[in-house]
Design an enzyme around this catalytic site. Structure first.
Site, PDB file in Angstrom:
ATOM      1  N   HIS A  48       0.839  -1.194   0.000  1.00 38.11           N
ATOM      2  CA  HIS A  48       0.000   0.000   0.000  1.00 38.11           C
ATOM      3  C   HIS A  48       0.877   1.248   0.000  1.00 38.11           C
ATOM      4  CE1 HIS A  48      -3.860  -2.084   1.682  1.00 38.11           C
ATOM      5  NE2 HIS A  48      -3.375  -2.679   0.608  1.00 38.11           N
ATOM      6  N   GLU A  78       0.883   3.839   1.912  1.00 34.44           N
ATOM      7  CA  GLU A  78       1.376   4.198   3.242  1.00 34.44           C
ATOM      8  C   GLU A  78       2.587   3.340   3.614  1.00 34.44           C
ATOM      9  OE1 GLU A  78      -3.231   4.315   3.447  1.00 34.44           O
ATOM     10  OE2 GLU A  78      -1.680   3.173   2.409  1.00 34.44           O
ATOM     11  N   CYS A 128      -6.248   1.505   5.463  1.00 38.42           N
ATOM     12  CA  CYS A 128      -6.833   0.249   5.929  1.00 38.42           C
ATOM     13  C   CYS A 128      -6.300  -0.038   7.336  1.00 38.42           C
ATOM     14  CB  CYS A 128      -6.475  -0.883   4.963  1.00 38.42           C
ATOM     15  SG  CYS A 128      -4.739  -1.407   5.053  1.00 38.42           S
ATOM     16  N   CYS A 130      -2.477  -0.698   7.486  1.00 40.85           N
ATOM     17  CA  CYS A 130      -1.682   0.524   7.336  1.00 40.85           C
ATOM     18  C   CYS A 130      -1.854   1.427   8.557  1.00 40.85           C
ATOM     19  CB  CYS A 130      -2.054   1.257   6.053  1.00 40.85           C
ATOM     20  SG  CYS A 130      -1.453   0.404   4.575  1.00 40.85           S
TER      21      CYS A 130
END
Length: 147
Positions: free
Chosen positions: A67, A69, A92, A95
């Site tokens: 992801h 992040e 999410c 993260c």
């Protein structure tokens, strides 16, 4: 009214997200401290892994993808205590855990669309609860001002 810095960092997150090769979802993240960019990241496969997001089946793509992040945190290679993160999509829970664990203190995210909320609402709530418990401030940026 949001600051010129807020608009700039969100626009930077959008730009960085556009570098993702994922044809369906492009997510960007920018980590800052004192109005200086510390790191950036976008969703994509790990370095050295074939960028076949357009040909991999969805489940395989999800397993391979980092992801935005995560990429920004990993790329920073420094202490992120007290930093801010600007993201194009709300983090999410996985993260969110990484954001909390690294000491990032503020998350800036655009208001979510009804479509996004209908698909990810439960996960957003889990992340919000985690941020709240850990004392991470979340600021929702109005969509109409960001464009």
């Amino acid at each position: 009214m949001i600051s010129k810095w807020a608009k700039r960092f969100f626009q930077m997150a959008e730009l960085v997200g556009s570098w993702s090769k994922d044809p369906s979802t492009q997510v960007g993240a920018v980590i800052t401290k004192h109005n200086r960019i510390v790191s950036v990241g976008f969703n994509g496969y790990p370095h050295g892994v074939s960028d076949s997001a357009d040909t991999d089946e969805r489940e395989i793509k999800y397993l391979k993808t980092l992801h935005a992040e995560e990429n920004a945190i990993l790329f920073a290679k420094r202490d992120l205590e007290g930093c801010d993160i600007w993201v194009t999509h709300f983090p999410c829970p996985n993260c969110a855990a990484k954001i909390i664990q690294t000491g990032i203190s503020k998350v800036y995210c655009p208001e979510q669309t009804e479509d996004f909320l209908s698909r990810w609402g439960e996960k957003i709530q889990v992340s919000q609860d985690m941020f709240s418990q850990a004392g991470v401030e979340v600021t929702w940026l109005p969509l109409d001002i960001l464009k």
